[in-house]
Scaffold this motif. Structure first.
Motif, PDB file in Angstrom:
ATOM      1  N   ASP A 116       0.986  -1.099   0.090  1.00 49.95           N
ATOM      2  CA  ASP A 116       0.117   0.068  -0.029  1.00 49.95           C
ATOM      3  C   ASP A 116       0.857   1.126  -0.082  1.00 49.95           C
ATOM      4  O   ASP A 116       0.421   2.028  -0.691  1.00 49.95           O
ATOM      5  CB  ASP A 116      -0.807  -0.001   1.268  1.00 49.95           C
ATOM      6  N   ARG A 153       0.899   4.008  -2.914  1.00 49.73           N
ATOM      7  CA  ARG A 153       0.638   5.549  -2.637  1.00 49.73           C
ATOM      8  C   ARG A 153       2.044   6.348  -2.972  1.00 49.73           C
ATOM      9  O   ARG A 153       1.734   7.551  -3.494  1.00 49.73           O
ATOM     10  CB  ARG A 153       0.356   5.682  -1.196  1.00 49.73           C
ATOM     11  N   GLU A 201       1.618   6.511  -6.797  1.00 49.49           N
ATOM     12  CA  GLU A 201       0.588   7.307  -7.168  1.00 49.49           C
ATOM     13  C   GLU A 201       1.162   9.038  -7.172  1.00 49.49           C
ATOM     14  O   GLU A 201       1.010   9.724  -8.010  1.00 49.49           O
ATOM     15  CB  GLU A 201      -0.611   7.313  -6.325  1.00 49.49           C
TER      16      GLU A 201
END
Length: 368
Positions: free
Chosen positions: A138, A142, A145
């Motif tokens: 995760d 992130r 992104e």
């Protein structure tokens, strides 16, 4: 005679008439009473009818409430029954999963069979590892992104700069407003860049000051912790020294009492009232030790003051007291010996008082 007869008949008729009146009156009263009773009974009947109607209404309301409660209870019953069936199905599902898990995790033949707690711990560890791996993924997602968003912004900025760069190749008239605006913007850019450099230099200086203050704060905190530990140790040593001093004081009191008793016994044995030679010898030794300790303390305390030190040496020389030449090597040794010297001085004072001898005093005045 007929008149009497008629008179008696008239009287009889009057009596009968009066009797009939009384009977009529009694009958009327009875009739009135029965009428009142009938009226009261009618009123009672109406009241009972009204009470019965109200009670019927209450019974109807209560019946409706009970029916609603019955419906609600039936709904709750059906809901609880559904939950029970669902939980029973979950229990069966978990039992089957447990059986499948135990079957798949059963050790091969010849190996030691592990307990259920071992498999639970192993599953928990595996779950924790998967959780950490998922958190890491995760975080990576992130981060990717954010990087993609930053790249998109960079692409937009590059496209805008390319557009501006292409527009710069177009020839501009020397007297056009765009040239004047460009010059004004260039001057503004230079002023902003100078201000930015100045602010950046100030920020760097403030950051350096902040780092220096942070290091100073860390050093002070470390020193504070060290001093706190030293203070704690010193307090412990002081408490121990106080306890030792109390014990030594009690011992000293017992020894002083024994010395006084022994002195009296020796005097009684030798038949003397004054001090014996042994008592004088003990007193002189105590006085010599006391003078030596006092001289050592005085010399060690005023050694850093030359004038006071010279005055003290002259006074010690005049009093025929040897000047100590070896001083304590460190403050810790002088502190350690302070308790012993105080006990020795106290013992000398007590023994001297018990034998009738006072310790000599010196008046030394030093200049700081």
């Amino acid at each position: 005679r007929s008149l009497k007869k008629m008179t008696s008949e008239k009287d009889d008729l009057m009596v009968e008439h009066n009797i009939l009146k009384l009977e009529l009156k009694r009958l009327r009263q009875t009739l009135n009473q029965h009428a009142d009773g009938v009226l009261n009974l009618n009123k009672r009947r109406l009241q009972l009818q009204k009470a019965m109607d109200e009670r019927k209404i209450d019974i109807g309301i209560h019946t409706d409430m009970l029916q609603q409660q019955i419906k609600h209870a039936e709904g709750e019953k059906s809901k609880i029954s559904a939950e029970l069936h669902e939980r029973c199905a979950q229990i069966d599902k978990l039992r089957k999963r447990y059986e499948i898990l135990m079957t798949t995790m059963a050790p091969p033949e010849g190996e030691e069979e592990h307990s259920a707690a071992y498999y639970v711990i192993a599953a928990a560890q595996e779950k924790e590892g998967l959780q950490r791996e998922g958190d890491q993924l995760d975080a990576n997602i992130r981060k990717a992104e954010k990087e993609i968003h930053a790249l998109e912004n960079t692409i937009k900025v590059m496209n805008a700069r390319n557009t501006m760069y292409r527009s710069n190749f177009t020839k501009v008239d020397q007297t056009s407003e765009d040239l004047d605006q460009e010059r004004a913007l260039e001057e503004q850019r230079r002023a902003v860049m100078d201000k930015y450099k100045y602010k950046r230099r100030q920020v760097r200086e403030l950051q350096e000051d902040l780092d220096a203050m942070s290091r100073t704060y860390d050093n002070l905190a470390a020193e504070e912790g060290t001093l706190g530990s030293q203070v704690g140790e010193s307090e412990g040593r002081v408490e121990g020294a106080k306890k030792q001093l109390t014990d030594q004081q009690a011992k000293l009191d017992r020894v002083s009492k024994q010395l006084v008793r022994y002195g009296r016994e020796i005097r009684a044995t030798k038949g003397k009232k004054n001090q014996t030679m042994e008592e004088d010898d003990i007193t002189l030794r105590d006085m010599a030790t006391f003078n030596k300790d006092i001289a050592s303390k005085l010399v060690s305390s005023i050694q850093s003051y030359p004038e006071a030190y010279s005055t003290l040496t002259n006074l010690l020389y005049q009093a025929s007291i040897p000047i100590p030449t070896s001083l304590p090597a460190s403050r810790s040794q002088s502190r350690a010996g302070s308790s012993t010297s105080s006990l020795i001085s106290a013992r000398s004072d007590k023994s001297a008082m018990s034998l009738g001898i006072t310790s000599p005093t010196f008046n030394v005045r030093g200049k700081e």
